[in-house]
Design an enzyme around this catalytic site. Structure first.
Site, PDB file in Angstrom:
ATOM      1  N   SER A 135     -90.374  54.283 -28.248  1.00 36.78           N
ATOM      2  CA  SER A 135     -88.926  54.197 -28.029  1.00 36.78           C
ATOM      3  C   SER A 135     -88.223  55.505 -28.382  1.00 36.78           C
ATOM      4  CB  SER A 135     -88.337  53.057 -28.867  1.00 36.78           C
ATOM      5  OG  SER A 135     -89.002  51.848 -28.575  1.00 36.78           O
TER       6      SER A 135
HETATM    7  N1  SAM Z   1     -92.504  50.436 -31.519  1.00 32.90           N
HETATM    8  C1  SAM Z   1     -93.437  51.085 -30.644  1.00 32.90           C
HETATM    9  C2  SAM Z   1     -93.638  52.516 -30.986  1.00 32.90           C
HETATM   10  O1  SAM Z   1     -93.084  53.006 -31.979  1.00 32.90           O
HETATM   11  O2  SAM Z   1     -94.415  53.171 -30.268  1.00 32.90           O
HETATM   12  C3  SAM Z   1     -93.020  50.944 -29.207  1.00 32.90           C
HETATM   13  C4  SAM Z   1     -93.268  49.603 -28.703  1.00 32.90           C
HETATM   14  S1  SAM Z   1     -93.235  49.424 -26.953  1.00 32.90           S
HETATM   15  C5  SAM Z   1     -91.572  49.729 -26.533  1.00 32.90           C
HETATM   16  C6  SAM Z   1     -93.401  47.642 -26.884  1.00 32.90           C
HETATM   17  C7  SAM Z   1     -94.772  47.148 -27.237  1.00 32.90           C
HETATM   18  O3  SAM Z   1     -94.731  45.731 -27.327  1.00 32.90           O
HETATM   19  C8  SAM Z   1     -95.838  47.467 -26.188  1.00 32.90           C
HETATM   20  O4  SAM Z   1     -96.887  48.188 -26.767  1.00 32.90           O
HETATM   21  C9  SAM Z   1     -96.302  46.074 -25.709  1.00 32.90           C
HETATM   22  O5  SAM Z   1     -97.670  46.016 -25.375  1.00 32.90           O
HETATM   23  C10 SAM Z   1     -95.981  45.230 -26.919  1.00 32.90           C
HETATM   24  N2  SAM Z   1     -95.865  43.775 -26.661  1.00 32.90           N
HETATM   25  C11 SAM Z   1     -95.318  43.142 -25.600  1.00 32.90           C
HETATM   26  N3  SAM Z   1     -95.407  41.804 -25.760  1.00 32.90           N
HETATM   27  C12 SAM Z   1     -96.020  41.594 -26.952  1.00 32.90           C
HETATM   28  C13 SAM Z   1     -96.399  40.429 -27.685  1.00 32.90           C
HETATM   29  N4  SAM Z   1     -96.171  39.178 -27.239  1.00 32.90           N
HETATM   30  N5  SAM Z   1     -97.022  40.585 -28.869  1.00 32.90           N
HETATM   31  C14 SAM Z   1     -97.284  41.829 -29.364  1.00 32.90           C
HETATM   32  N6  SAM Z   1     -96.960  42.970 -28.712  1.00 32.90           N
HETATM   33  C15 SAM Z   1     -96.319  42.856 -27.526  1.00 32.90           C
END
Ligand code: SAM
Length: 215
Positions: free
Chosen positions: A63
């Site tokens: 993000s």
């Molecule tokens: N906070 C992260 C960083 O600092 O890099 C960025 C996160 S990214 C915007 C969102 C993440 O949520 C993705 O890696 C995606 O695979 C994960 N995600 C989506 N649905 C999910 C779920 N039900 N449980 C766990 N992770 C999930």
């Protein structure tokens, strides 16, 4: 061309965070210290401190720094919290949580991303993080209740297990909306009552799972 990451990080904190109203000194210090460029593929590391999200593979992103700071500040971390994070992604937000709370339980549904994040966080010697590859919309009952919960993917509605696993006086930050745009919501539990307020509009990748988007 060699990048001066230290200078880029200082500028990020000053121009993107402090100048836009991030006031929590602990958040500013953590983001001034953590080497964000290590959480991104070398080929894109030059963009690590830019004012936008950056791809991390698997169609996911790290993000934008300002959004990371805004969400972290809203958690009101004092250092003694049990924190649940959904969406480990690159592991950058996890590092910030590990600096600012006591224990971090982080869940990522894509195993390769989790493995990569774990590798970097171990190299950086964080020893207060527990990792799991799973659907985070179920929460993590074994370690509940959580003082703070942060969801870094956009949900269609509030996942009930997360609400149930939020401690009294606990804070949760979660983007809720449609697949393309969401509102950043802060929930504070007061006994059985939940106070809810909006921190503004945002755009996250989808939260996919039983209590998220079906995909
Ligand atoms: N906070 C992260 C960083 O600092 O890099 C960025 C996160 S990214 C915007 C969102 C993440 O949520 C993705 O890696 C995606 O695979 C994960 N995600 C989506 N649905 C999910 C779920 N039900 N449980 C766990 N992770 C999930």
């Amino acid at each position: 061309m060699a990048h001066d990451f230290t200078l880029a990080r200082e500028r990020m904190v000053k121009d993107q965070l402090a100048a836009r109203g991030i006031r929590d000194e602990r958040v500013l210090q953590a983001m001034g210290k953590i080497p964000r460029h290590l959480f991104i593929d070398e080929a894109l590391a030059g963009e690590a401190y830019d004012d936008h999200p950056v791809p991390i593979g698997e169609n996911q992103t790290i993000s934008q720094p300002y959004i990371v700071a805004l969400m972290t500040e809203a958690l009101e971390l004092r250092g003694n919290e049990n924190t649940l994070e959904l969406g480990t992604g690159s592991g950058y937000q996890t590092a910030i949580l590990a600096e600012l709370s006591s224990m971090v339980y982080t869940i990522e549904r894509i195993e390769s991303l989790l493995a990569n994040a774990r590798k970097i966080l171990v190299q950086l010697e964080y020893d207060n993080i527990v990792f799991k590859a799973f659907d985070g919309t179920m929460g993590w009952k074994e370690y509940a209740p959580f003082d703070t919960i942060i969801v870094t993917a956009g949900a269609p509605s509030l996942p009930k297990p997360l609400i149930d696993q939020l401690a009294d006086n606990g804070r949760m930050i979660i983007p809720v909306g449609d697949r393309y745009s969401q509102e950043l919501i802060k929930i504070v539990r007061n006994g059985k009552r939940l106070e809810q307020k909006s921190l503004g509009g945002c755009r996250f990748v989808n939260l996919i799972g039983i209590h998220g988007w079906q995909d």
